[in-house]
Design a protein around this motif. Structure first.
Motif, PDB file in Angstrom:
ATOM      1  N   PHE A 139     -21.243   4.933  -2.120  1.00 44.61           N
ATOM      2  CA  PHE A 139     -21.838   5.152  -3.439  1.00 44.61           C
ATOM      3  C   PHE A 139     -21.008   6.163  -4.238  1.00 44.61           C
ATOM      4  O   PHE A 139     -20.785   5.997  -5.441  1.00 44.61           O
ATOM      5  CB  PHE A 139     -23.276   5.656  -3.300  1.00 44.61           C
ATOM      6  CG  PHE A 139     -24.225   4.666  -2.675  1.00 44.61           C
ATOM      7  CD1 PHE A 139     -24.015   3.301  -2.776  1.00 44.61           C
ATOM      8  CD2 PHE A 139     -25.346   5.109  -1.981  1.00 44.61           C
ATOM      9  CE1 PHE A 139     -24.897   2.388  -2.193  1.00 44.61           C
ATOM     10  CE2 PHE A 139     -26.232   4.215  -1.410  1.00 44.61           C
ATOM     11  CZ  PHE A 139     -26.005   2.855  -1.517  1.00 44.61           C
ATOM     12  N   LYS A 140     -20.538   7.217  -3.567  1.00 44.34           N
ATOM     13  CA  LYS A 140     -19.737   8.231  -4.260  1.00 44.34           C
ATOM     14  C   LYS A 140     -18.404   7.668  -4.732  1.00 44.34           C
ATOM     15  O   LYS A 140     -17.920   8.016  -5.822  1.00 44.34           O
ATOM     16  CB  LYS A 140     -19.522   9.440  -3.345  1.00 44.34           C
ATOM     17  CG  LYS A 140     -20.780  10.253  -3.108  1.00 44.34           C
ATOM     18  CD  LYS A 140     -20.500  11.604  -2.501  1.00 44.34           C
ATOM     19  CE  LYS A 140     -20.172  11.562  -1.040  1.00 44.34           C
ATOM     20  NZ  LYS A 140     -20.085  12.918  -0.435  1.00 44.34           N
ATOM     21  N   VAL A 141     -17.805   6.799  -3.914  1.00 44.42           N
ATOM     22  CA  VAL A 141     -16.538   6.169  -4.319  1.00 44.42           C
ATOM     23  C   VAL A 141     -16.746   5.334  -5.579  1.00 44.42           C
ATOM     24  O   VAL A 141     -15.945   5.391  -6.523  1.00 44.42           O
ATOM     25  CB  VAL A 141     -15.976   5.303  -3.173  1.00 44.42           C
ATOM     26  CG1 VAL A 141     -14.759   4.507  -3.639  1.00 44.42           C
ATOM     27  CG2 VAL A 141     -15.599   6.170  -1.976  1.00 44.42           C
ATOM     28  N   ALA A 155       0.827  -1.206   0.000  1.00 42.28           N
ATOM     29  CA  ALA A 155       0.000   0.000   0.000  1.00 42.28           C
ATOM     30  C   ALA A 155       0.859   1.253   0.000  1.00 42.28           C
ATOM     31  O   ALA A 155       1.933   1.294   0.604  1.00 42.28           O
ATOM     32  CB  ALA A 155      -0.925   0.002   1.214  1.00 42.28           C
ATOM     33  N   ASP A 156       0.360   2.260  -0.681  1.00 40.96           N
ATOM     34  CA  ASP A 156       0.959   3.593  -0.670  1.00 40.96           C
ATOM     35  C   ASP A 156      -0.130   4.542  -0.187  1.00 40.96           C
ATOM     36  O   ASP A 156      -1.061   4.869  -0.929  1.00 40.96           O
ATOM     37  CB  ASP A 156       1.433   3.955  -2.076  1.00 40.96           C
ATOM     38  CG  ASP A 156       2.104   5.325  -2.136  1.00 40.96           C
ATOM     39  OD1 ASP A 156       2.345   5.911  -1.058  1.00 40.96           O
ATOM     40  OD2 ASP A 156       2.367   5.811  -3.256  1.00 40.96           O
ATOM     41  N   LEU A 157      -0.046   4.961   1.071  1.00 38.43           N
ATOM     42  CA  LEU A 157      -1.080   5.805   1.666  1.00 38.43           C
ATOM     43  C   LEU A 157      -0.884   7.250   1.209  1.00 38.43           C
ATOM     44  O   LEU A 157       0.078   7.911   1.586  1.00 38.43           O
ATOM     45  CB  LEU A 157      -1.042   5.712   3.189  1.00 38.43           C
ATOM     46  CG  LEU A 157      -2.101   6.518   3.942  1.00 38.43           C
ATOM     47  CD1 LEU A 157      -3.509   6.160   3.478  1.00 38.43           C
ATOM     48  CD2 LEU A 157      -1.969   6.297   5.454  1.00 38.43           C
ATOM     49  N   ILE A 158      -1.819   7.734   0.414  1.00 32.77           N
ATOM     50  CA  ILE A 158      -1.723   9.063  -0.188  1.00 32.77           C
ATOM     51  C   ILE A 158      -2.320  10.135   0.706  1.00 32.77           C
ATOM     52  O   ILE A 158      -1.758  11.218   0.863  1.00 32.77           O
ATOM     53  CB  ILE A 158      -2.436   9.080  -1.558  1.00 32.77           C
ATOM     54  CG1 ILE A 158      -1.843   8.017  -2.499  1.00 32.77           C
ATOM     55  CG2 ILE A 158      -2.385  10.471  -2.182  1.00 32.77           C
ATOM     56  CD1 ILE A 158      -0.398   8.238  -2.847  1.00 32.77           C
ATOM     57  N   ALA A 159      -3.501   9.844   1.295  1.00 33.05           N
ATOM     58  CA  ALA A 159      -4.207  10.890   2.047  1.00 33.05           C
ATOM     59  C   ALA A 159      -5.190  10.272   3.026  1.00 33.05           C
ATOM     60  O   ALA A 159      -5.630   9.131   2.861  1.00 33.05           O
ATOM     61  CB  ALA A 159      -4.954  11.818   1.081  1.00 33.05           C
ATOM     62  N   VAL A 160      -5.534  11.061   4.042  1.00 29.48           N
ATOM     63  CA  VAL A 160      -6.598  10.713   4.986  1.00 29.48           C
ATOM     64  C   VAL A 160      -7.586  11.871   5.019  1.00 29.48           C
ATOM     65  O   VAL A 160      -7.252  13.003   4.639  1.00 29.48           O
ATOM     66  CB  VAL A 160      -6.054  10.440   6.404  1.00 29.48           C
ATOM     67  CG1 VAL A 160      -5.140   9.233   6.412  1.00 29.48           C
ATOM     68  CG2 VAL A 160      -5.347  11.667   6.972  1.00 29.48           C
ATOM     69  N   ALA A 161      -8.797  11.591   5.492  1.00 32.55           N
ATOM     70  CA  ALA A 161      -9.815  12.634   5.599  1.00 32.55           C
ATOM     71  C   ALA A 161     -10.653  12.409   6.847  1.00 32.55           C
ATOM     72  O   ALA A 161     -10.952  11.264   7.212  1.00 32.55           O
ATOM     73  CB  ALA A 161     -10.713  12.647   4.360  1.00 32.55           C
ATOM     74  N   ILE A 201     -11.888  11.674  -2.344  1.00 32.82           N
ATOM     75  CA  ILE A 201     -12.366  10.816  -3.432  1.00 32.82           C
ATOM     76  C   ILE A 201     -11.958  11.379  -4.788  1.00 32.82           C
ATOM     77  O   ILE A 201     -11.655  10.635  -5.727  1.00 32.82           O
ATOM     78  CB  ILE A 201     -13.897  10.645  -3.341  1.00 32.82           C
ATOM     79  CG1 ILE A 201     -14.275   9.872  -2.072  1.00 32.82           C
ATOM     80  CG2 ILE A 201     -14.447   9.928  -4.579  1.00 32.82           C
ATOM     81  CD1 ILE A 201     -15.759   9.884  -1.755  1.00 32.82           C
ATOM     82  N   ASN A 202     -11.933  12.706  -4.903  1.00 36.42           N
ATOM     83  CA  ASN A 202     -11.606  13.344  -6.176  1.00 36.42           C
ATOM     84  C   ASN A 202     -10.108  13.504  -6.402  1.00 36.42           C
ATOM     85  O   ASN A 202      -9.701  14.024  -7.454  1.00 36.42           O
ATOM     86  CB  ASN A 202     -12.283  14.715  -6.259  1.00 36.42           C
ATOM     87  CG  ASN A 202     -13.792  14.604  -6.399  1.00 36.42           C
ATOM     88  OD1 ASN A 202     -14.289  13.729  -7.100  1.00 36.42           O
ATOM     89  ND2 ASN A 202     -14.523  15.472  -5.730  1.00 36.42           N
ATOM     90  N   ASP A 203      -9.289  13.064  -5.468  1.00 40.56           N
ATOM     91  CA  ASP A 203      -7.838  13.116  -5.623  1.00 40.56           C
ATOM     92  C   ASP A 203      -7.424  12.064  -6.655  1.00 40.56           C
ATOM     93  O   ASP A 203      -7.557  10.857  -6.424  1.00 40.56           O
ATOM     94  CB  ASP A 203      -7.163  12.846  -4.273  1.00 40.56           C
ATOM     95  CG  ASP A 203      -5.662  13.062  -4.296  1.00 40.56           C
ATOM     96  OD1 ASP A 203      -5.041  12.850  -5.356  1.00 40.56           O
ATOM     97  OD2 ASP A 203      -5.090  13.428  -3.252  1.00 40.56           O
ATOM     98  N   ASP A 204      -6.927  12.515  -7.792  1.00 37.00           N
ATOM     99  CA  ASP A 204      -6.611  11.594  -8.884  1.00 37.00           C
ATOM    100  C   ASP A 204      -5.458  10.658  -8.575  1.00 37.00           C
ATOM    101  O   ASP A 204      -5.269   9.647  -9.282  1.00 37.00           O
ATOM    102  CB  ASP A 204      -6.285  12.389 -10.154  1.00 37.00           C
ATOM    103  CG  ASP A 204      -7.512  13.085 -10.733  1.00 37.00           C
ATOM    104  OD1 ASP A 204      -8.633  12.600 -10.471  1.00 37.00           O
ATOM    105  OD2 ASP A 204      -7.351  14.107 -11.423  1.00 37.00           O
ATOM    106  N   ARG A 205      -4.688  10.953  -7.535  1.00 40.64           N
ATOM    107  CA  ARG A 205      -3.596  10.050  -7.165  1.00 40.64           C
ATOM    108  C   ARG A 205      -4.120   8.778  -6.528  1.00 40.64           C
ATOM    109  O   ARG A 205      -3.428   7.759  -6.504  1.00 40.64           O
ATOM    110  CB  ARG A 205      -2.644  10.744  -6.184  1.00 40.64           C
ATOM    111  CG  ARG A 205      -1.954  11.981  -6.720  1.00 40.64           C
ATOM    112  CD  ARG A 205      -1.208  12.680  -5.601  1.00 40.64           C
ATOM    113  NE  ARG A 205      -2.110  13.161  -4.561  1.00 40.64           N
ATOM    114  CZ  ARG A 205      -1.710  13.652  -3.368  1.00 40.64           C
ATOM    115  NH1 ARG A 205      -0.421  13.681  -3.071  1.00 40.64           N
ATOM    116  NH2 ARG A 205      -2.607  14.065  -2.495  1.00 40.64           N
ATOM    117  N   ILE A 206      -5.327   8.824  -5.993  1.00 44.39           N
ATOM    118  CA  ILE A 206      -5.884   7.727  -5.205  1.00 44.39           C
ATOM    119  C   ILE A 206      -6.692   6.793  -6.105  1.00 44.39           C
ATOM    120  O   ILE A 206      -7.573   7.241  -6.846  1.00 44.39           O
ATOM    121  CB  ILE A 206      -6.763   8.286  -4.069  1.00 44.39           C
ATOM    122  CG1 ILE A 206      -5.884   9.039  -3.054  1.00 44.39           C
ATOM    123  CG2 ILE A 206      -7.550   7.172  -3.390  1.00 44.39           C
ATOM    124  CD1 ILE A 206      -6.672   9.819  -2.033  1.00 44.39           C
TER     125      ILE A 206
END
Length: 351
Positions: free
Chosen positions: A83-85, A28-34, A61-66
């Motif tokens: 649902f959004k994911v 895993a490469d953890l990019i971000a948390v929210a 969710i809209n982060d294109d890296r993820i």
């Protein structure tokens, strides 16, 4: 294998476990948390050196890296985000329970397409003792399965904990109480060991709120189950019985068993009264009666995995995760039927 680029929504206790696992895993490469509570998100970034944090799920969710999202939130607030994911065409790990009802899981299935969606309920099923029990049952030593039993009654402690979480026994926030919090682990464990051959058909059940004298053990206005019991008829003359209670008036009693015509398997899911965990096989031997054999004990080596490892391999190798949405739906239909039976005081048929 290329690591999965992950974002995690929810930085509470469960979210912290996911962050730790993702940080420590080469898969895993953890990019971000929210988290809507900015201080919690910032704390995760500082502690685990996460590159980015957000204060809402949409930005993550809209982060294109993820490419994959883990939702570490109560079911009542998690499902709309799931649902959004899926709308954003990203892979998904859903905390347990998978949803608040079967209709929500069915909607996820309709939205999934070729994405991978993994559920967190098989944590115990993926353990060394779960694998040992599964292999034992595959030999046929139990004969024909008759009864599968879960009983986990937990005694109330001397004093309640401070600030019990509002979601723990809330129909709105969590979809239920002790049934949804823990029994998806029971079901996934036993379903996995038996090769998912348990086909539930008729459910008769009852649940109860926490006792009045113990109301301080849960948040104010809690309206979900602290104790339930269920009798479930399955195909092939198999009976599944389930009972769980927390903060009860009983001393703690826990048992997980698969009883067959020729043998019985006893499995651990938590340490009990200081005893080492063990998987015990009882079998009838003519002239000797019932004899017991330890087929696994705490400390024995064996294969095990984590939800994240299983998910990463499923995504990269284009295969199903340990517990997909279809399996989660089977378990959710049992849960829905338990609540429906208790409300109507009638047996509920599962299609």
């Amino acid at each position: 294998m290329e690591p999965i680029r992950i974002g995690i929504v929810g930085c509470g206790v469960i979210g912290g476990h996911h962050v730790t696992e993702a940080t420590n895993s080469p898969l895993a490469d953890l990019i971000a948390v929210a988290d809507v509570m900015e201080d919690r998100a910032k704390a995760m970034v500082e502690k685990f050196k996460v590159p980015t944090y957000y204060t809402n799920e949409d930005d993550l969710i809209n982060d294109d890296r993820i490419e994959a999202v883990i939702l570490a939130l109560p079911a009542g607030v998690r499902t709309p985000i799931a649902f959004k994911v899926l709308e954003k065409k990203k892979h998904l790990i859903i905390e347990k329970p998978a949803a608040s009802n079967s209709a929500e899981i069915e909607k996820m299935i309709s939205m999934r397409g070729d994405l991978t969606v993994s559920c967190c309920s098989p944590r115990n099923a993926m353990s060394v003792h779960g694998e040992a029990a599964r292999k034992c049952l595959e030999t046929g030593v139990l004969g024909k399965i008759r009864s599968v039993r879960v009983r986990a009654i937990l005694s109330a402690s001397a004093k309640p904990g401070e600030n019990p979480p509002p979601w723990r026994e809330s129909m709105k926030l969590n979809g239920g109480g002790i049934l949804v919090n823990w029994s998806c682990y029971d079901l996934d464990y036993l379903m996995s060991i038996t090769g998912w051959q348990l086909k539930p058909r008729v459910v008769l059940a009852k649940w109860w709120l926490i006792g009045e004298k113990m109301s301080a053990y849960v948040a104010p206005d809690s309206d979900a189950d602290a104790h339930y019991t269920a009798f479930i008829m399955c195909d092939n003359d198999i009976v599944l019985t389930m009972e769980r209670g927390e903060f009860t008036t009983s001393t703690t009693d826990q048992a997980w068993e698969i009883i067959g015509s020729e043998g019985t398997l006893h499995m651990p899911m938590t340490p009990q009264q200081g005893k080492p965990n063990a998987v015990i096989l009882d079998k009838f031997v003519p002239g000797q009666g019932v004899i017991s054999e330890t087929i696994w004990k705490q400390g024995d080596p064996g294969p095990s995995s984590t939800i994240l490892e299983d998910f990463a391999h499923a995504v990269r190798e284009h295969k199903e995760p340990k517990t997909n949405l279809e399996r989660a739906l089977v378990m959710q239909k049992i849960t829905d039927a338990i609540y429906a039976s208790s409300k109507s005081n009638q047996a509920i048929t599962i299609s």
